[in-house]
Write a protein that holds these residues in place. Structure first.
Motif, PDB file in Angstrom:
ATOM      1  N   PHE A 107       0.836  -1.201   0.000  1.00  0.00           N
ATOM      2  CA  PHE A 107       0.000   0.000   0.000  1.00  0.00           C
ATOM      3  C   PHE A 107       0.867   1.246   0.000  1.00  0.00           C
ATOM      4  N   VAL A 108       0.597   2.142  -0.946  1.00  0.00           N
ATOM      5  CA  VAL A 108       1.289   3.431  -1.025  1.00  0.00           C
ATOM      6  C   VAL A 108       0.226   4.509  -1.136  1.00  0.00           C
ATOM      7  N   GLU A 109       0.363   5.539  -0.335  1.00  0.00           N
ATOM      8  CA  GLU A 109      -0.622   6.615  -0.334  1.00  0.00           C
ATOM      9  C   GLU A 109       0.025   7.934  -0.714  1.00  0.00           C
ATOM     10  N   LEU A 110      -0.610   8.647  -1.645  1.00  0.00           N
ATOM     11  CA  LEU A 110      -0.180   9.982  -2.035  1.00  0.00           C
ATOM     12  C   LEU A 110      -1.362  10.924  -1.936  1.00  0.00           C
ATOM     13  N   SER A 111      -1.068  12.171  -1.640  1.00  0.00           N
ATOM     14  CA  SER A 111      -2.096  13.202  -1.641  1.00  0.00           C
ATOM     15  C   SER A 111      -1.826  14.155  -2.786  1.00  0.00           C
ATOM     16  N   ALA A 112      -2.846  14.398  -3.590  1.00  0.00           N
ATOM     17  CA  ALA A 112      -2.667  15.295  -4.730  1.00  0.00           C
ATOM     18  C   ALA A 112      -2.372  16.724  -4.292  1.00  0.00           C
ATOM     19  N   ILE A 113      -2.597  17.014  -3.023  1.00  0.00           N
ATOM     20  CA  ILE A 113      -2.310  18.358  -2.519  1.00  0.00           C
ATOM     21  C   ILE A 113      -0.807  18.602  -2.450  1.00  0.00           C
ATOM     22  N   THR A 114      -0.052  17.569  -2.070  1.00  0.00           N
ATOM     23  CA  THR A 114       1.390  17.740  -1.854  1.00  0.00           C
ATOM     24  C   THR A 114       2.252  17.019  -2.871  1.00  0.00           C
ATOM     25  N   ALA A 115       1.727  15.998  -3.525  1.00  0.00           N
ATOM     26  CA  ALA A 115       2.534  15.199  -4.448  1.00  0.00           C
ATOM     27  C   ALA A 115       2.633  15.865  -5.815  1.00  0.00           C
ATOM     28  N   GLY A 116       3.689  15.525  -6.531  1.00  0.00           N
ATOM     29  CA  GLY A 116       3.886  16.040  -7.877  1.00  0.00           C
ATOM     30  C   GLY A 116       4.238  14.923  -8.831  1.00  0.00           C
ATOM     31  N   VAL A 117       4.596  15.287 -10.064  1.00  0.00           N
ATOM     32  CA  VAL A 117       4.931  14.299 -11.090  1.00  0.00           C
ATOM     33  C   VAL A 117       6.115  13.443 -10.651  1.00  0.00           C
ATOM     34  N   LYS A 118       7.092  14.054  -9.999  1.00  0.00           N
ATOM     35  CA  LYS A 118       8.276  13.311  -9.542  1.00  0.00           C
ATOM     36  C   LYS A 118       7.880  12.207  -8.566  1.00  0.00           C
ATOM     37  N   ASP A 119       6.960  12.509  -7.654  1.00  0.00           N
ATOM     38  CA  ASP A 119       6.513  11.506  -6.685  1.00  0.00           C
ATOM     39  C   ASP A 119       5.770  10.367  -7.382  1.00  0.00           C
ATOM     40  N   VAL A 120       4.952  10.707  -8.364  1.00  0.00           N
ATOM     41  CA  VAL A 120       4.198   9.684  -9.093  1.00  0.00           C
ATOM     42  C   VAL A 120       5.154   8.759  -9.836  1.00  0.00           C
ATOM     43  N   ARG A 121       6.136   9.315 -10.510  1.00  0.00           N
ATOM     44  CA  ARG A 121       7.085   8.489 -11.264  1.00  0.00           C
ATOM     45  C   ARG A 121       7.911   7.608 -10.339  1.00  0.00           C
ATOM     46  N   ARG A 122       8.246   8.122  -9.176  1.00  0.00           N
ATOM     47  CA  ARG A 122       8.993   7.299  -8.205  1.00  0.00           C
ATOM     48  C   ARG A 122       8.159   6.099  -7.779  1.00  0.00           C
ATOM     49  N   VAL A 123       6.881   6.331  -7.494  1.00  0.00           N
ATOM     50  CA  VAL A 123       6.005   5.225  -7.095  1.00  0.00           C
ATOM     51  C   VAL A 123       5.880   4.210  -8.223  1.00  0.00           C
ATOM     52  N   MET A 124       5.768   4.683  -9.464  1.00  0.00           N
ATOM     53  CA  MET A 124       5.637   3.776 -10.594  1.00  0.00           C
ATOM     54  C   MET A 124       6.889   2.926 -10.764  1.00  0.00           C
ATOM     55  N   ASP A 125       8.060   3.538 -10.628  1.00  0.00           N
ATOM     56  CA  ASP A 125       9.310   2.785 -10.742  1.00  0.00           C
ATOM     57  C   ASP A 125       9.411   1.728  -9.655  1.00  0.00           C
ATOM     58  N   GLU A 126       9.062   2.113  -8.420  1.00  0.00           N
ATOM     59  CA  GLU A 126       9.121   1.153  -7.319  1.00  0.00           C
ATOM     60  C   GLU A 126       8.084   0.047  -7.484  1.00  0.00           C
ATOM     61  N   ALA A 127       6.916   0.396  -8.031  1.00  0.00           N
ATOM     62  CA  ALA A 127       5.875  -0.610  -8.248  1.00  0.00           C
ATOM     63  C   ALA A 127       6.304  -1.625  -9.294  1.00  0.00           C
ATOM     64  N   LEU A 128       6.961  -1.157 -10.347  1.00  0.00           N
ATOM     65  CA  LEU A 128       7.444  -2.064 -11.392  1.00  0.00           C
ATOM     66  C   LEU A 128       8.488  -3.018 -10.839  1.00  0.00           C
ATOM     67  N   THR A 129       9.371  -2.484  -9.996  1.00  0.00           N
ATOM     68  CA  THR A 129      10.387  -3.335  -9.365  1.00  0.00           C
ATOM     69  C   THR A 129       9.755  -4.350  -8.430  1.00  0.00           C
ATOM     70  N   ALA A 130       8.780  -3.907  -7.634  1.00  0.00           N
ATOM     71  CA  ALA A 130       8.122  -4.813  -6.693  1.00  0.00           C
ATOM     72  C   ALA A 130       7.383  -5.919  -7.431  1.00  0.00           C
ATOM     73  N   ARG A 131       6.791  -5.576  -8.566  1.00  0.00           N
ATOM     74  CA  ARG A 131       6.059  -6.596  -9.325  1.00  0.00           C
ATOM     75  C   ARG A 131       6.999  -7.617  -9.949  1.00  0.00           C
ATOM     76  N   ASP A 132       8.090  -7.143 -10.561  1.00  0.00           N
ATOM     77  CA  ASP A 132       8.982  -8.036 -11.293  1.00  0.00           C
ATOM     78  C   ASP A 132       9.879  -8.856 -10.381  1.00  0.00           C
ATOM     79  N   LEU A 133      10.327  -8.254  -9.257  1.00  0.00           N
ATOM     80  CA  LEU A 133      11.286  -8.949  -8.389  1.00  0.00           C
ATOM     81  C   LEU A 133      10.619  -9.698  -7.249  1.00  0.00           C
ATOM     82  N   TYR A 134       9.533  -9.142  -6.721  1.00  0.00           N
ATOM     83  CA  TYR A 134       8.944  -9.729  -5.505  1.00  0.00           C
ATOM     84  C   TYR A 134       7.507 -10.220  -5.698  1.00  0.00           C
ATOM     85  N   LYS A 135       7.009 -10.151  -6.952  1.00  0.00           N
ATOM     86  CA  LYS A 135       5.641 -10.590  -7.248  1.00  0.00           C
ATOM     87  C   LYS A 135       4.611  -9.891  -6.346  1.00  0.00           C
ATOM     88  N   THR A 136       4.868  -8.624  -6.051  1.00  0.00           N
ATOM     89  CA  THR A 136       4.006  -7.840  -5.181  1.00  0.00           C
ATOM     90  C   THR A 136       3.305  -6.754  -5.988  1.00  0.00           C
TER      91      THR A 136
END
Length: 472
Positions: A107-136
């Motif tokens: 579970f990852v939570e972001l608020s559109a009030i404080t988050a920006g494009v950089k935060d979204v891309r970081r989450v996407m990169d980490e999600a791709l890694t978690a899916r490919d390496l840890y099946k999460t």
């Protein structure tokens, strides 16, 4: 009584969060055994079966059920991402947390009030890694997505389209206007409804007794419970926050009491919320009395009294749609043709309340009330209809003049239908001398305009029209 807010048996801090991960710093209890988490957080449901309200979204086999079951985002769970649209406190964050509890979820939570494009891309990169390496599978909860601009929302598209994440986006504004089309088309839009009074009452009572809540250390009397429910406005978070504050006030007043539960009374809820209880029963006499006084104040052009009764209804938790409907009726019945724009304002206000909800909807309602209360008044159209209805019920109005009858079907002309009909646009000023009413109602005046507002000009025009039409 020092353990009023202490966690009860079965709710001890075990050093893990809801997903089995180590608890973050700052969670658990303080040195006096009191939980640091607010009551609304402690009472957050762990499963969909514990969710209050929203049963229209939680049926067996529904997309939310499938997502929460822990199926892979690309499997039989259906849509990989959802957009939750509804008023505050209806369970958007709760549903996101429940979905995240499925097996193999992060579970990852972001608020559109404080988050920006950089935060979204970081989450996407980490999600791709978690899916490919840890099946999460990463569940990304994005609160207030309507605050993201187009570029920020576009940054979500690769992760949603390729199912790197299960996006659960929450918004209080209509996604059709606030979410970009590509993202909307790749997500399932689910509309959450305001919680009913029964939903809120059940939640509050459960929070009083539940070991995760107040653990039976307080009890609510009927007036205090009704006050909390009324002021919640269908918002579960607001109700639980108010309950916690009121319990704290009651606890402070009972320092020298025994070991039994402390009673939370109306005075405690009023002090905690700094809001006087509005004497208003939505299902009883007060409901009709206040609504009646509201309409009569508008009709009587007392804008100040009308605003008072409007505020009284809204502060008491009255359904703003009910108020909007009464305003529309008043515009037609009491203002009428003296100001034809009043009905336009009233209808627009009713539609706006449906669109934006509360609390902003109160601004729209106030504008409509001011327009109607200060407008010139006429019930001439309404009274004219009543007279016509009375004649119809008395059996008057026999037949229809032959020249007005339908002359398009075969054989109608042989019956004289349409014979001698004068096409109004061929006459001067597009008004022809011709009989329109049945024979027994010729010369009958139903609409008698007043000299108020726009009807002053209508009356002059109507007199001329009747003379031409009737040939007098």
């Amino acid at each position: 009584m020092d353990d009023l807010f202490a966690q009860g048996p079965g709710n001890e801090d075990d050093g893990e969060d809801d997903n089995g991960a180590p608890a973050a710093a700052g969670t658990g209890t303080d040195g006096n055994g009191r939980p640091r988490s607010p009551l609304a957080v402690r009472m957050r449901p762990k499963t969909l079966d514990d969710v209050v309200g929203q049963q229209h979204l939680l049926g067996q086999g529904s997309p939310l059920r499938q997502l929460a079951a822990g199926a892979d985002a690309g499997g039989p769970a259906g849509p990989a991402s959802v957009i939750l649209w509804g008023p505050p406190g209806t369970g958007k964050t709760t549903l996101a947390h429940v979905i995240a509890k499925g097996r193999g979820r992060k579970f990852v939570e972001l608020s559109a009030i404080t988050a920006g494009v950089k935060d979204v891309r970081r989450v996407m990169d980490e999600a791709l890694t978690a899916r490919d390496l840890y099946k999460t599978t990463t569940v990304l909860f994005l609160d207030e997505i309507h605050r993201f601009n187009k570029a920020q929302q576009d940054a979500l598209l690769p992760g949603v389209e390729n199912r790197w994440v299960v996006l659960v986006a929450a918004t209080t504004e209509n996604p059709s206007f606030s979410v970009v089309s590509p993202l909307l088309s790749r997500s399932l839009l689910l509309t959450l409804r305001p919680l009913t009074d029964d939903d809120i009452e059940g939640l509050v009572q459960r929070a009083v007794t539940d070991v995760q809540g107040l653990n039976g250390k307080v009890e609510l009397n009927d007036e205090a419970l009704a006050h909390l429910v009324r002021l919640s406005g269908g918002d579960a978070r607001r109700a639980l926050t108010a309950l916690e504050a009121a319990a704290g006030v009651a606890f402070g007043d009972a320092d020298d009491a025994g070991d039994g539960p402390v009673t939370v009374e109306l005075k405690h809820t009023e002090r905690a919320l700094d809001v006087a209880a509005v004497r208003y029963d939505r299902a009883g006499d007060q409901h009709y009395d206040v609504a009646s006084a509201f309409i009569k104040s508008v009709r009587g052009s007392d804008v100040d009294a009308a605003l008072h009764y409007l505020a009284r209804m809204l502060e008491a938790g009255e359904d703003p749609r009910f108020v909007a409907r009464r305003i529309v009726i008043s515009a037609a019945e009491d203002v009428g043709m003296a100001d034809p724009t009043a009905l336009q304002t009233a209808v627009a206000a009713a539609q706006a309340v449906q669109l934006i909800g509360m609390p902003e909807g109160r601004i729209v309602l106030a504008e409509a009330v001011v327009h109607l209360a200060t407008a010139p008044k006429s019930n001439a159209a309404y009274m004219g209809l009543n007279k016509a209805v009375a004649d119809v019920r008395a059996g008057l109005g026999n037949g229809i003049p032959a020249h007005l009858r339908d002359a398009h079907y075969p054989g109608s002309k042989q019956l004289g239908h349409g014979l001698g009909y004068k096409y109004a646009h061929d006459a001067p000023h597009s008004v022809a001398t011709q009989q329109y009413p049945p024979d027994d109602l010729v010369g009958k005046d139903y609409y008698l305009p007043t000299a108020n507002g726009a009807e002053r000009d209508i009356a002059i025009r109507l007199e001329r029209l009747r003379k031409i039409i009737r040939g007098s």
